[in-house]
Scaffold this motif. Structure first.
Motif: not given
Ligand SMILES: [Zn+2]
Length: 361
Positions: A125-130, A135-140, A153-163
């Motif tokens: 999350a400190e240096q996210p990919d494009s 998908m989520l906008g910039s990280a805090p 939120r990124a974890l949720r996305l990875v689990l549902s998209v990349k499985k």
């Protein structure tokens, strides 16, 4: 095998952080599966324990004994955050060899570098990919408690998209360093993670979920400068803060464990005797005692390991003993951590590393 497994390390998540926050999703996991209060590896710092959790081994097998270390062969002080220090395989590597898909998500960039062997998808999350930014906008900021919510939120996305078949996710303990468990900002931090976890549980039926921590967190009010203590008695030594890393804002490199590298090897036992008499020092172990007692790799620790009482941290101060106010970890008092398993807690789960050790991968 159609197993899908998620292992989460909530950094600094001592049991009291769970007790003080309403966590309906975690409560559901505990009621359906189970929870024990277990033990982290000593010294109770982030790198040592994340690597223990992800390998299922003690430091005498995996080689990560500190966040920070002096290489006696070269005389250089180094952050122990590079994968070249790792002496055994991570569970992600073992899964990859079996043809399983894997993912690694961390808040801190340093952990991504240390743990990413065998990771198919990797994200900090400190240096996210494009992709994740789109998908989520910039990280805090990494020092904001909201960074962990973004990671989930990124974890949720990875689990549902990349499985992925196997996912390891590790947060940062910035919120715990800053806020006591009962502080409303801490409650909000834990509740925010719990809300997303609830969605993850709903969206991924059959997903095995294990949650644990790398260490707890305590309020520290006394700082002791061990180098000064020894110097006053005529012994030159380098006293390394085991906690030291690049995230100084969290803890100012003040922690409850120190490795002592004594200049003159003939003075090691004398140094141990002096340190044992210091008020606020709880335990002084020689290299071989520390290796036996805590499963450490003797060639990668100091001549001595010193552990502080609950309210004590070690570091560089203007005087030998100073009043300070910092929340930190590293000692025996941050060893207690929750181990949660869903739909089932593995049998014989006593340490955070037992989750992976019992996984059969
Ligand atoms: Zn940590």
């Amino acid at each position: 095998m159609e197993r899908k497994v998620l292992v989460i390390c909530i950094d600094g998540f001592g049991p009291e952080y769970l007790e003080c926050s309403p966590t309906p999703a975690i409560d559901f996991l505990i009621e359906s599966g189970g929870m024990v209060t277990g033990s982290a590896v000593v010294p109770t710092v982030t790198n040592v324990n994340n690597v223990s959790i992800i390998t299922g081994e003690l430091p005498n097998r995996h080689g990560i004994t500190s966040n920070y270390w002096i290489d006696r062969d070269t005389g250089k002080e180094v952050y122990m955050e590079s994968p070249e220090f790792l002496c055994c395989e991570t569970i992600l590597e073992r899964a990859k060899k079996r043809g399983l898909s894997t993912a690694l998500l961390t808040s801190k960039r340093k952990l991504l570098g240390l743990l990413d062997a065998g990771a198919g998808y990797r994200l900090s999350a400190e240096q996210p990919d494009s992709y994740m930014l789109s998908m989520l906008g910039s990280a805090p900021d990494i020092y904001s408690p909201a960074i962990n919510e973004w990671l989930f939120r990124a974890l949720r996305l990875v689990l549902s998209v990349k499985k992925p078949d196997l996912t390891y996710c590790s947060t940062t303990d910035g919120a715990m360093h800053r806020y006591a468990p009962e502080d409303e900002r801490s409650v909000e931090h834990i509740s925010a993670l719990d809300r997303i976890l609830g969605i993850i549980v709903e969206e991924n039926p059959g997903l095995e979920i294990y949650i644990t921590a790398d260490h707890g967190m305590s309020s520290k009010t006394r700082g002791i400068d061990l180098e000064k203590v020894l110097k006053e008695r005529g012994i030159e030594a380098r006293c390394l803060p085991v906690i030291k890393d690049r995230y100084v804002v969290h803890h100012q490199n003040l922690g409850g464990a120190s490795y002592i590298f004594v200049d003159n090897q003939e003075e090691v036992m004398e140094a141990a005797g002096i340190l044992r008499e210091v008020e606020g020092v709880e335990l002084v172990c020689t290299k071989s005692e520390a290796s036996k007692m805590f499963g450490l790799m003797s060639r990668r620790i100091g001549d001595l390991l010193v552990l502080g009482e609950k309210d004590v941290v070690f570091g560089d101060f203007d005087s030998v003993d100073e009043e300070i106010h910092v929340r930190s970890h590293g000692s025996l008092h941050e060893r207690k951590i929750p181990i949660i398993g869903y739909p089932q807690l593995p049998a014989e789960c006593r340490m955070n590393l037992d989750i992976v050790a019992s996984m059969g991968l």
